[in-house]
Design a protein around this motif. Sequence first.
Motif, short mmCIF file in Angstrom:
data_model
loop_
_atom_site.label_atom_id
_atom_site.label_comp_id
_atom_site.label_asym_id
_atom_site.label_seq_id
_atom_site.Cartn_x
_atom_site.Cartn_y
_atom_site.Cartn_z
N UNK A 65 12.29 9.71 -6.36
CA UNK A 65 11.69 9.25 -5.11
C UNK A 65 10.65 10.25 -4.63
N UNK A 66 9.71 9.74 -3.87
CA UNK A 66 8.69 10.58 -3.24
C UNK A 66 8.66 10.21 -1.76
N UNK A 67 8.47 11.20 -0.92
CA UNK A 67 8.52 11.00 0.53
C UNK A 67 7.15 10.61 1.06
N UNK A 68 7.12 9.51 1.80
CA UNK A 68 5.89 9.06 2.45
C UNK A 68 5.90 9.58 3.88
N UNK A 69 5.09 10.60 4.14
CA UNK A 69 5.10 11.22 5.47
C UNK A 69 4.53 10.30 6.54
N UNK A 70 3.59 9.44 6.17
CA UNK A 70 2.97 8.55 7.17
C UNK A 70 3.96 7.50 7.65
N UNK A 71 4.68 6.89 6.73
CA UNK A 71 5.63 5.85 7.10
C UNK A 71 7.02 6.41 7.34
N UNK A 72 7.21 7.69 7.02
CA UNK A 72 8.52 8.33 7.14
C UNK A 72 9.55 7.51 6.37
N UNK A 73 9.23 7.29 5.11
CA UNK A 73 10.08 6.48 4.24
C UNK A 73 9.98 7.00 2.82
N UNK A 129 0.83 -1.21 0.00
CA UNK A 129 0.00 0.00 0.00
C UNK A 129 0.86 1.25 0.00
N UNK A 130 1.99 1.20 0.70
CA UNK A 130 2.89 2.35 0.71
C UNK A 130 3.52 2.57 -0.66
N UNK A 131 3.84 1.48 -1.38
CA UNK A 131 4.43 1.61 -2.71
C UNK A 131 3.45 2.22 -3.70
N UNK A 132 2.16 2.08 -3.44
CA UNK A 132 1.16 2.68 -4.33
C UNK A 132 1.26 4.21 -4.36
N UNK A 133 1.88 4.79 -3.34
CA UNK A 133 2.06 6.24 -3.35
C UNK A 133 2.89 6.68 -4.55
N UNK A 134 3.92 5.89 -4.88
CA UNK A 134 4.73 6.21 -6.05
C UNK A 134 3.93 6.12 -7.34
N UNK A 135 3.05 5.13 -7.44
CA UNK A 135 2.23 4.98 -8.64
C UNK A 135 1.27 6.16 -8.77
N UNK A 169 2.17 3.48 -20.94
CA UNK A 169 3.20 3.92 -20.00
C UNK A 169 3.18 2.95 -18.82
N UNK A 170 4.36 2.45 -18.47
CA UNK A 170 4.47 1.51 -17.36
C UNK A 170 5.10 2.23 -16.17
N UNK A 171 4.38 2.25 -15.07
CA UNK A 171 4.87 2.86 -13.83
C UNK A 171 5.29 1.73 -12.89
N UNK A 172 6.52 1.80 -12.42
CA UNK A 172 7.04 0.81 -11.49
C UNK A 172 7.50 1.52 -10.22
N UNK A 173 6.98 1.09 -9.10
CA UNK A 173 7.32 1.69 -7.80
C UNK A 173 7.81 0.61 -6.86
N UNK A 174 8.76 0.97 -6.03
CA UNK A 174 9.27 0.01 -5.05
C UNK A 174 9.60 0.74 -3.75
N UNK A 175 9.57 -0.03 -2.68
CA UNK A 175 9.89 0.50 -1.36
C UNK A 175 10.67 -0.57 -0.61
N UNK A 176 11.69 -0.14 0.10
CA UNK A 176 12.52 -1.05 0.89
C UNK A 176 12.14 -0.90 2.35
N UNK A 177 11.57 -1.95 2.91
CA UNK A 177 11.14 -1.91 4.30
C UNK A 177 12.17 -2.52 5.23
#
Length: 201
Positions: free
Chosen positions: A110-118, A57-63, A177-185
């Motif tokens: 990159x985009x900053x996720x304020x909720x997860x601080x990541x 769900x957090x990676x969806x922020x990038x999408x 257009x293909x959007x690929x987002x990733x997050x390292x937890x």
Amino acid sequence: MTRMTHTRDFMHQRGVALPVMLIMLVVMMVSSIYLLRSTNSTALTTSNLAHEDALSKAADLGIHAAYDWLSSVPKSTLYNDVPAAGYVATINPGAGQGVSNPAFWQGSTTVWDANRRDQVEYVIHRMCQFAGAYNAVNPANNCTLTAARQNVQARTRVGDSLASDAPAYQGKPQLHYVITARIAGPRGGNVMNQAVVMMGP
């Protein structure tokens, strides 16, 4: 004499029961340990699945951020790379350029996720062989196209080609257009999401 023989047999039988009981106790103890470990494994698996779902769900922020940018810029901007927005106007058709290859992420942002601080990393690839207009002829660009949706039951007439490189479309085609987002937890958890956006040129 007969009474003494029966007494010895009875004492011998009572002596056999002790090893049998000890074996049963060992089996029960091993079964309890296995059950405890199985319960712990189930709890860990459930925790990992919940953690992976939260990362997804957090990676969806990038999408969402990439889609907002795609839908707000002029279409002519999409002819060339825009590194600040994580946009790449081409997709490398060569082998080995999958999401696990570092070359796939060249030009990402990159985009900053304020909720997860990541931070969430994403990259946008236009499904074209070359930069520039999708219908360029020198050199001839090869893009993944889809016929525009029409408010009719059949989007193409009977006998028309459905190939992506067909020369005629009903109206302007839509580019992929293909959007690929990733997050390292934490704990080595990495989640990657992809979305395909179809937009007119």
